[in-house]
Design a protein around this motif. Structure first.
Motif, PDB file in Angstrom:
ATOM      1  N   ILE A 124      -8.462  -1.371   6.480  1.00 10.17           N
ATOM      2  CA  ILE A 124      -8.072   0.046   6.517  1.00 10.17           C
ATOM      3  C   ILE A 124      -9.260   0.873   6.995  1.00 10.17           C
ATOM      4  O   ILE A 124     -10.288   0.965   6.310  1.00 10.17           O
ATOM      5  CB  ILE A 124      -7.603   0.517   5.123  1.00 10.17           C
ATOM      6  CG1 ILE A 124      -6.444  -0.361   4.639  1.00 10.17           C
ATOM      7  CG2 ILE A 124      -7.185   1.991   5.175  1.00 10.17           C
ATOM      8  CD1 ILE A 124      -6.061  -0.132   3.188  1.00 10.17           C
ATOM      9  N   LYS A 125      -9.136   1.479   8.151  1.00  8.69           N
ATOM     10  CA  LYS A 125     -10.254   2.232   8.739  1.00  8.69           C
ATOM     11  C   LYS A 125     -10.407   3.610   8.110  1.00  8.69           C
ATOM     12  O   LYS A 125     -11.527   4.080   7.882  1.00  8.69           O
ATOM     13  CB  LYS A 125     -10.050   2.346  10.252  1.00  8.69           C
ATOM     14  CG  LYS A 125     -10.116   0.998  10.982  1.00  8.69           C
ATOM     15  CD  LYS A 125      -9.932   1.169  12.480  1.00  8.69           C
ATOM     16  CE  LYS A 125     -10.013  -0.177  13.190  1.00  8.69           C
ATOM     17  NZ  LYS A 125      -9.821  -0.043  14.671  1.00  8.69           N
ATOM     18  N   ASP A 126      -9.303   4.281   7.850  1.00  9.16           N
ATOM     19  CA  ASP A 126      -9.354   5.639   7.293  1.00  9.16           C
ATOM     20  C   ASP A 126      -9.357   5.563   5.771  1.00  9.16           C
ATOM     21  O   ASP A 126      -8.314   5.358   5.137  1.00  9.16           O
ATOM     22  CB  ASP A 126      -8.149   6.443   7.788  1.00  9.16           C
ATOM     23  CG  ASP A 126      -8.215   7.916   7.351  1.00  9.16           C
ATOM     24  OD1 ASP A 126      -9.179   8.280   6.646  1.00  9.16           O
ATOM     25  OD2 ASP A 126      -7.302   8.671   7.726  1.00  9.16           O
ATOM     26  N   GLU A 128      -9.698   7.866   3.661  1.00 12.14           N
ATOM     27  CA  GLU A 128      -8.967   8.959   3.035  1.00 12.14           C
ATOM     28  C   GLU A 128      -7.548   8.533   2.672  1.00 12.14           C
ATOM     29  O   GLU A 128      -6.962   9.041   1.725  1.00 12.14           O
ATOM     30  CB  GLU A 128      -8.925  10.171   3.980  1.00 12.14           C
ATOM     31  CG  GLU A 128     -10.275  10.830   4.211  1.00 12.14           C
ATOM     32  CD  GLU A 128     -10.843  11.435   2.930  1.00 12.14           C
ATOM     33  OE1 GLU A 128     -10.044  11.963   2.120  1.00 12.14           O
ATOM     34  OE2 GLU A 128     -12.074  11.379   2.734  1.00 12.14           O
ATOM     35  N   GLN A 129      -7.010   7.588   3.431  1.00 10.83           N
ATOM     36  CA  GLN A 129      -5.672   7.069   3.131  1.00 10.83           C
ATOM     37  C   GLN A 129      -5.652   6.357   1.780  1.00 10.83           C
ATOM     38  O   GLN A 129      -4.662   6.423   1.053  1.00 10.83           O
ATOM     39  CB  GLN A 129      -5.227   6.104   4.234  1.00 10.83           C
ATOM     40  CG  GLN A 129      -4.964   6.758   5.575  1.00 10.83           C
ATOM     41  CD  GLN A 129      -4.511   5.744   6.613  1.00 10.83           C
ATOM     42  OE1 GLN A 129      -4.607   4.530   6.412  1.00 10.83           O
ATOM     43  NE2 GLN A 129      -4.008   6.233   7.732  1.00 10.83           N
ATOM     44  N   ILE A 130      -6.756   5.696   1.462  1.00  7.75           N
ATOM     45  CA  ILE A 130      -6.834   5.001   0.171  1.00  7.75           C
ATOM     46  C   ILE A 130      -6.802   6.001  -0.975  1.00  7.75           C
ATOM     47  O   ILE A 130      -6.073   5.831  -1.953  1.00  7.75           O
ATOM     48  CB  ILE A 130      -8.116   4.139   0.101  1.00  7.75           C
ATOM     49  CG1 ILE A 130      -8.119   3.094   1.221  1.00  7.75           C
ATOM     50  CG2 ILE A 130      -8.232   3.458  -1.262  1.00  7.75           C
ATOM     51  CD1 ILE A 130      -9.397   2.287   1.315  1.00  7.75           C
ATOM     52  N   LEU A 131      -7.573   7.068  -0.849  1.00  7.10           N
ATOM     53  CA  LEU A 131      -7.606   8.088  -1.897  1.00  7.10           C
ATOM     54  C   LEU A 131      -6.240   8.743  -2.065  1.00  7.10           C
ATOM     55  O   LEU A 131      -5.802   9.008  -3.197  1.00  7.10           O
ATOM     56  CB  LEU A 131      -8.669   9.140  -1.554  1.00  7.10           C
ATOM     57  CG  LEU A 131     -10.120   8.640  -1.522  1.00  7.10           C
ATOM     58  CD1 LEU A 131     -11.050   9.763  -1.069  1.00  7.10           C
ATOM     59  CD2 LEU A 131     -10.543   8.125  -2.897  1.00  7.10           C
ATOM     60  N   ALA A 132      -5.561   9.007  -0.952  1.00 10.01           N
ATOM     61  CA  ALA A 132      -4.234   9.633  -1.024  1.00 10.01           C
ATOM     62  C   ALA A 132      -3.234   8.703  -1.709  1.00 10.01           C
ATOM     63  O   ALA A 132      -2.413   9.139  -2.528  1.00 10.01           O
ATOM     64  CB  ALA A 132      -3.754   9.984   0.387  1.00 10.01           C
ATOM     65  N   PHE A 133      -3.320   7.413  -1.397  1.00  7.71           N
ATOM     66  CA  PHE A 133      -2.409   6.450  -2.031  1.00  7.71           C
ATOM     67  C   PHE A 133      -2.698   6.325  -3.522  1.00  7.71           C
ATOM     68  O   PHE A 133      -1.773   6.243  -4.340  1.00  7.71           O
ATOM     69  CB  PHE A 133      -2.520   5.082  -1.363  1.00  7.71           C
ATOM     70  CG  PHE A 133      -1.730   4.013  -2.060  1.00  7.71           C
ATOM     71  CD1 PHE A 133      -0.349   4.026  -2.028  1.00  7.71           C
ATOM     72  CD2 PHE A 133      -2.374   3.016  -2.781  1.00  7.71           C
ATOM     73  CE1 PHE A 133       0.393   3.047  -2.685  1.00  7.71           C
ATOM     74  CE2 PHE A 133      -1.642   2.042  -3.439  1.00  7.71           C
ATOM     75  CZ  PHE A 133      -0.253   2.054  -3.388  1.00  7.71           C
TER      76      PHE A 133
END
Length: 293
Positions: A124-126, A128-133
């Motif tokens: 996963i490059k972004d 921020e997507q992890i934090l949102a999930f």
């Protein structure tokens, strides 16, 4: 000291066995890219200065109950939630799948502290997507911790281990500090042979074969192992043996080298392939072949 049991759960092929092996820094559970490689509940014991975690690697939780083997796998996965102190739910992406709704319900009924571990985050490059999930996941369930990891690359496994220890009760050692699993050597050898078969053969065949150790004999300087590979049809036997026996020879060599590392001694390994019609859909046959966790 903190000592207790931690169940590793999740859908098939999310990396539970790889995670346990890396947490233990030793290979106990067999692995492959094919789903449902793990068929038994495998105990892995990690003892440190902080205490002892007894990990339970489980078959993947899945929907299929068509065959007796599938029903056994689901029972083995479900019973891992009994008597443990913490659950590590492993997923391999930033979304929940259809069957995850069933897992949510099982965890709600169990009432145990749960850590959500998202595996393969190196893909996963972004970030921020992890934090949102994670924010979304926390609204779905009261997770005690949410940890992004890569089991294969040892990313953030120290953070996961710290989170697990935090949720364990205080107490004395459950197993001797030098013990790494509760499984006997002959079981581990059978699993190694099945791993090599799973990796060498096509997509369907590994699900209709199993391995049984008929003789495990320790002699001065060498261990002799005689194993039977059970399949369900004669055509499958032909595939496992291969042209001029080449497939069976390759599997035997692969397995022998790994077994010698496990036992730390020279090994003589003899493999046979036999047919037991319908073994994977016969409760009595499954028990006779060691499916009795």
């Amino acid at each position: 000291m903190k000592c207790g049991f931690a169940a590793l759960i999740g859908r098939p092929n999310v990396g539970k066995s790889t995670l346990m092996n890396h947490l233990l820094k030793q290979k106990i559970s067999i692995t492959s890219r094919k789903p449902q490689t793990t068929r038994h509940r495998i105990v892995g014991i990690n003892t440190t200065e902080a205490g002892q975690v007894v990990y339970l690697d489980t078959p993947g939780m899945h929907q299929s109950d068509k065959r007796a083997l599938n029903r056994y796998l689901n029972r083995a996965a479900d019973t891992a939630l009994l008597g443990v102190d913490v659950v590590v739910w492993l997923i391999d992406g930033l979304s929940f799948h259809e069957y995850d709704e069933v897992i949510f319900k099982k965890l709600e009924l169990a009432g145990l502290p749960v850590i959500l571990a998202v595996n393969k985050v190196d893909r996963i490059k972004d970030k921020e997507q992890i934090l949102a999930f994670f924010a979304e996941a926390q609204h779905r369930f009261p997770f005690k911790h949410l940890v992004p990891i890569s089991a294969l690359k040892n990313t953030h496994l120290d953070a996961l281990e710290k989170a697990i220890f935090e949720l364990l009760p205080e107490g004395g050692l459950i197993y001797p500090e030098d013990q790494i699993t509760d499984r006997p050597e002959r079981f581990l050898c059978a699993e190694i042979i099945r791993e090599k078969l799973t990796r060498r053969l096509g997509d369907e065949l590994p699900y209709t074969l199993t391995v049984e150790i008929e003789l495990f004999q320790e002699q001065p300087g060498i261990t002799k192992i005689y194993a039977v590979i059970w399949v369900e049809r004669s055509a499958q036997k032909t595939i496992v043996i291969g042209k001029d026996g080449e497939m069976l020879k390759k599997v035997g060599t692969d397995a022998r080298l790994d077994i010698e590392k496990l036992l730390d001694r020279k090994v003589y390994l003899q493999l046979w392939v036999k047919v037991k019609k319908g073994w994977s859909d016969n409760e009595r046959a499954l028990q006779g072949l060691g499916f009795n966790d």
